[in-house]
Design an enzyme around this catalytic site. Structure first.
Site, PDB file in Angstrom:
ATOM      1  CD  GLU A 147      -6.725   0.000   1.822  1.00 19.30           C
ATOM      2  OE1 GLU A 147      -5.864   0.253   0.774  1.00 19.30           O
ATOM      3  OE2 GLU A 147      -6.533  -0.778   2.542  1.00 19.30           O
ATOM      4  CG  HIS A 201      -6.899  -3.006  -2.476  1.00 22.44           C
ATOM      5  ND1 HIS A 201      -7.410  -2.680  -1.647  1.00 22.44           N
ATOM      6  CD2 HIS A 201      -6.635  -4.593  -1.990  1.00 22.44           C
ATOM      7  CE1 HIS A 201      -7.329  -3.287  -0.620  1.00 22.44           C
ATOM      8  NE2 HIS A 201      -6.691  -4.492  -1.026  1.00 22.44           N
ATOM      9  CE  LYS A 236      -3.637  -2.874   2.123  1.00 25.44           C
ATOM     10  NZ  LYS A 236      -5.090  -2.689   2.965  1.00 25.44           N
ATOM     11  CD  GLU A 263      -7.633  -8.293  -0.883  1.00 36.93           C
ATOM     12  OE1 GLU A 263      -6.990  -8.568  -0.381  1.00 36.93           O
ATOM     13  OE2 GLU A 263      -7.915  -7.209  -1.039  1.00 36.93           O
TER      14      GLU A 263
HETATM   15  C1  PEP Z   1      -5.692  -5.877   1.441  1.00 39.68           C
HETATM   16  O1  PEP Z   1      -5.605  -4.802   2.463  1.00 39.68           O
HETATM   17  O2  PEP Z   1      -5.398  -6.397   0.749  1.00 39.68           O
HETATM   18  C2  PEP Z   1      -5.540  -6.565   3.062  1.00 39.68           C
HETATM   19  C3  PEP Z   1      -5.166  -8.329   2.795  1.00 39.68           C
HETATM   20  O3  PEP Z   1      -5.286  -6.043   3.833  1.00 39.68           O
HETATM   21  P1  PEP Z   1      -4.709  -6.964   5.602  1.00 39.68           P
HETATM   22  O4  PEP Z   1      -3.591  -8.377   5.409  1.00 39.68           O
HETATM   23  O5  PEP Z   1      -3.500  -5.759   6.635  1.00 39.68           O
HETATM   24  O6  PEP Z   1      -6.247  -7.176   6.087  1.00 39.68           O
END
Ligand code: PEP
Length: 249
Positions: free
Chosen positions: A96, A94, A11, A166
């Site tokens: 975000e 993603h 990130k 995710e």
């Molecule tokens: C991500 O941002 O893709 C992620 C899985 O973050 P984290 O492992 O911190 O939950």
């Protein structure tokens, strides 16, 4: 047999020196077998990371790209630019990017098509919000995201696609999907790919889980038959933790 993959998304973390330090710490961990390992530094450090990892099996990947090849898109980078510094794989979609930069499924469809056209691998992220799961809409939300962004691709493009489920409620929260919840969703996703493409593509596509994967929970999640590895955020910033997760495959 389909690939096992562990990818670290750094990130917007690490300056130049910190990027070098993390890479040196990862290299010092030594080799790994039976798993592809990828790291995604921020774009300004990609070229440096490619160079310092050139004698290692760790692949450097991008965190994002624009769908156009070049032009008046201030602040953006394209697939050909990534490739020009030795980056041949990119994370797209993603949560975000979707939440803070208004990336829509339609824009993602264009981005994926552009990456594939340039022969880039895409690590495509998707997943439901907490309220979707609470209202039992999570399967429908995931199906819609995949449909809109990926299901118009030609069959041949799937050689270049890695899926990363995710659930948004598990990203950076310390809360993970249970191994059973992950397996249930991954099996559903594989079924969708089989329905919309074919069994062979479904059997061969790697489906990663992402959302608060840590050394303590990685092994149990990765042991599920449809979980082919992980996309790691927070724990990827620490070489010991990331390597422990790699070794949990
Ligand atoms: C991500 O941002 O893709 C992620 C899985 O973050 P984290 O492992 O911190 O939950």
């Amino acid at each position: 047999m389909r690939k096992k993959i562990v990818a670290g998304n750094w990130k917007m973390n690490n300056n130049k020196a910190e990027t070098d330090q993390l890479i040196a710490a990862l290299k010092a961990k030594g080799s790994f077998t039976g798993v592809e390992v990828k790291v995604a530094p921020t774009s300004i450090h990609l070229a440096q990371a490619v160079e310092t990892l050139s004698d290692s099996a760790i692949e450097v990947i991008g965190q994002n790209m624009h769908q156009a090849t070049n032009g008046a898109y201030t602040g953006e980078i394209s697939a050909v630019m990534l490739q020009s510094v030795g980056v041949n794989s990119v994370i797209l979609g993603h949560s975000e990017r979707r939440a803070y930069f208004n990336e829509t499924d339609e824009a993602l469809e264009e981005k994926v098509a552009s990456a594939v056209k340039q022969d880039m691998e895409v690590v495509f992220c998707f997943g439901e919000e907490l309220e979707d799961r609470q209202s039992e809409q999570h399967f429908q939300v995931v199906e819609d995201q995949l449909h809109k962004a990926l299901f118009s691709l030609p069959h041949t493009a799937w050689e270049k696609i890695v899926l990363a489920y995710e659930p948004v409620w598990a990203i950076g929260t310390g809360e993970t999907a249970s191994p059973e919840q992950a397996q249930e969703m991954h099996a559903f996703i594989r079924g969708l790919v089989a329905q919309n493409f074919d069994e062979n593509i479904a059997e061969n596509v790697a489906i990663l889980y992402g959302g608060s994967v840590k050394p303590a929970n990685a092994q149990e999640i990765f042991s599920k038959p449809d979980v082919d590895g992980g996309l790691i955020g927070g724990a990827a910033l620490n070489a010991d933790d990331f390597f422990a997760i790699v070794q949990s495959i």
